[in-house]
Motif scaffolding. Structure first.
Motif, PDB file in Angstrom:
ATOM      1  N   MET A  34       0.834  -1.207   0.000  1.00  0.00           N
ATOM      2  CA  MET A  34       0.000   0.000   0.000  1.00  0.00           C
ATOM      3  C   MET A  34       0.865   1.252   0.000  1.00  0.00           C
ATOM      4  SD  MET A  34      -3.088  -1.188   2.554  1.00  0.00           S
ATOM      5  CE  MET A  34      -3.587   0.469   2.867  1.00  0.00           C
ATOM      6  N   LEU A  35       1.940   1.239   0.767  1.00  0.00           N
ATOM      7  CA  LEU A  35       2.848   2.385   0.809  1.00  0.00           C
ATOM      8  C   LEU A  35       3.524   2.588  -0.546  1.00  0.00           C
ATOM      9  CD1 LEU A  35       4.191   4.581   2.494  1.00  0.00           C
ATOM     10  CD2 LEU A  35       5.918   2.915   3.154  1.00  0.00           C
ATOM     11  N   GLN A  36       3.954   1.500  -1.175  1.00  0.00           N
ATOM     12  CA  GLN A  36       4.573   1.608  -2.500  1.00  0.00           C
ATOM     13  C   GLN A  36       3.579   2.156  -3.518  1.00  0.00           C
ATOM     14  OE1 GLN A  36       5.989  -2.333  -3.311  1.00  0.00           O
ATOM     15  NE2 GLN A  36       7.856  -2.081  -2.101  1.00  0.00           N
ATOM     16  N   MET A  37       2.323   1.703  -3.455  1.00  0.00           N
ATOM     17  CA  MET A  37       1.317   2.178  -4.397  1.00  0.00           C
ATOM     18  C   MET A  37       1.031   3.661  -4.167  1.00  0.00           C
ATOM     19  SD  MET A  37      -0.177   0.855  -6.892  1.00  0.00           S
ATOM     20  CE  MET A  37      -0.943   1.895  -8.090  1.00  0.00           C
ATOM     21  N   GLN A  38       1.011   4.082  -2.919  1.00  0.00           N
ATOM     22  CA  GLN A  38       0.800   5.495  -2.617  1.00  0.00           C
ATOM     23  C   GLN A  38       1.930   6.343  -3.198  1.00  0.00           C
ATOM     24  OE1 GLN A  38       0.552   6.356   1.551  1.00  0.00           O
ATOM     25  NE2 GLN A  38       0.322   8.541   1.239  1.00  0.00           N
ATOM     26  N   LYS A  39       3.164   5.873  -3.063  1.00  0.00           N
ATOM     27  CA  LYS A  39       4.302   6.608  -3.616  1.00  0.00           C
ATOM     28  C   LYS A  39       4.215   6.683  -5.130  1.00  0.00           C
ATOM     29  CE  LYS A  39       7.542   5.656   0.109  1.00  0.00           C
ATOM     30  NZ  LYS A  39       8.796   4.993   0.505  1.00  0.00           N
ATOM     31  N   ILE A  40       3.800   5.589  -5.772  1.00  0.00           N
ATOM     32  CA  ILE A  40       3.650   5.578  -7.233  1.00  0.00           C
ATOM     33  C   ILE A  40       2.590   6.580  -7.659  1.00  0.00           C
ATOM     34  CG2 ILE A  40       2.829   4.189  -9.186  1.00  0.00           C
ATOM     35  CD1 ILE A  40       4.224   1.782  -7.801  1.00  0.00           C
ATOM     36  N   ARG A  41       1.453   6.601  -6.960  1.00  0.00           N
ATOM     37  CA  ARG A  41       0.376   7.538  -7.300  1.00  0.00           C
ATOM     38  C   ARG A  41       0.828   8.981  -7.117  1.00  0.00           C
ATOM     39  NH1 ARG A  41      -3.897   3.858  -4.386  1.00  0.00           N
ATOM     40  NH2 ARG A  41      -4.574   2.599  -6.157  1.00  0.00           N
ATOM     41  N   GLU A  42       1.566   9.263  -6.034  1.00  0.00           N
ATOM     42  CA  GLU A  42       2.061  10.618  -5.809  1.00  0.00           C
ATOM     43  C   GLU A  42       3.039  11.026  -6.897  1.00  0.00           C
ATOM     44  OE1 GLU A  42       3.684  10.495  -1.885  1.00  0.00           O
ATOM     45  OE2 GLU A  42       1.725  10.607  -0.915  1.00  0.00           O
ATOM     46  N   ARG A  43       3.896  10.094  -7.305  1.00  0.00           N
ATOM     47  CA  ARG A  43       4.867  10.381  -8.363  1.00  0.00           C
ATOM     48  C   ARG A  43       4.147  10.655  -9.688  1.00  0.00           C
ATOM     49  NH1 ARG A  43       8.043   5.610  -8.938  1.00  0.00           N
ATOM     50  NH2 ARG A  43       8.136   5.684  -6.695  1.00  0.00           N
ATOM     51  N   GLU A  44       3.131   9.856 -10.001  1.00  0.00           N
ATOM     52  CA  GLU A  44       2.372  10.072 -11.242  1.00  0.00           C
ATOM     53  C   GLU A  44       1.647  11.414 -11.213  1.00  0.00           C
ATOM     54  OE1 GLU A  44      -0.141   6.649 -11.627  1.00  0.00           O
ATOM     55  OE2 GLU A  44       1.447   5.437 -12.525  1.00  0.00           O
ATOM     56  N   ALA A  45       1.066  11.757 -10.077  1.00  0.00           N
ATOM     57  CA  ALA A  45       0.373  13.044  -9.959  1.00  0.00           C
ATOM     58  C   ALA A  45       1.357  14.193 -10.115  1.00  0.00           C
ATOM     59  CB  ALA A  45      -0.347  13.138  -8.621  1.00  0.00           C
ATOM     60  N   GLN A  46       2.547  14.034  -9.562  1.00  0.00           N
ATOM     61  CA  GLN A  46       3.567  15.073  -9.668  1.00  0.00           C
ATOM     62  C   GLN A  46       4.014  15.222 -11.120  1.00  0.00           C
ATOM     63  OE1 GLN A  46       7.288  14.221  -7.674  1.00  0.00           O
ATOM     64  NE2 GLN A  46       7.424  16.334  -6.962  1.00  0.00           N
ATOM     65  N   LEU A  47       4.203  14.112 -11.816  1.00  0.00           N
ATOM     66  CA  LEU A  47       4.623  14.172 -13.213  1.00  0.00           C
ATOM     67  C   LEU A  47       3.544  14.791 -14.088  1.00  0.00           C
ATOM     68  CD1 LEU A  47       6.386  10.717 -13.604  1.00  0.00           C
ATOM     69  CD2 LEU A  47       7.470  12.966 -13.536  1.00  0.00           C
TER      70      LEU A  47
END
Length: 64
Positions: A34-47
């Motif tokens: 869940m933590l890894q998925m949250q980081k991926i989502r934050e990175r995608e939103a930032q990009l």
């Protein structure tokens, strides 16, 4: 059935510590995913926010 086969039956009260260890490990793996998925989502939103192809948040007027 022979005596040795009877001694190998599943005895749930004899493996409570192993079950707790297994469930704790399973829980930690789920939380890690869940933590890894949250980081991926934050990175995608930032990009998406930094992408030059994205639409501006505040539209410019023709006379501005």
């Amino acid at each position: 059935m022979s005596g040795s086969a009877m001694s190998e039956f599943y005895l749930p009260w004899k493996c409570e510590s192993e079950q707790h260890t297994y469930e704790k490990c399973e829980y930690e793996l789920v939380m890690e995913r869940m933590l890894q998925m949250q980081k991926i989502r934050e990175r995608e939103a930032q990009l998406k926010g930094q992408s030059p192809q994205s639409l501006p948040q505040i539209p410019k007027t023709a006379n501005a």
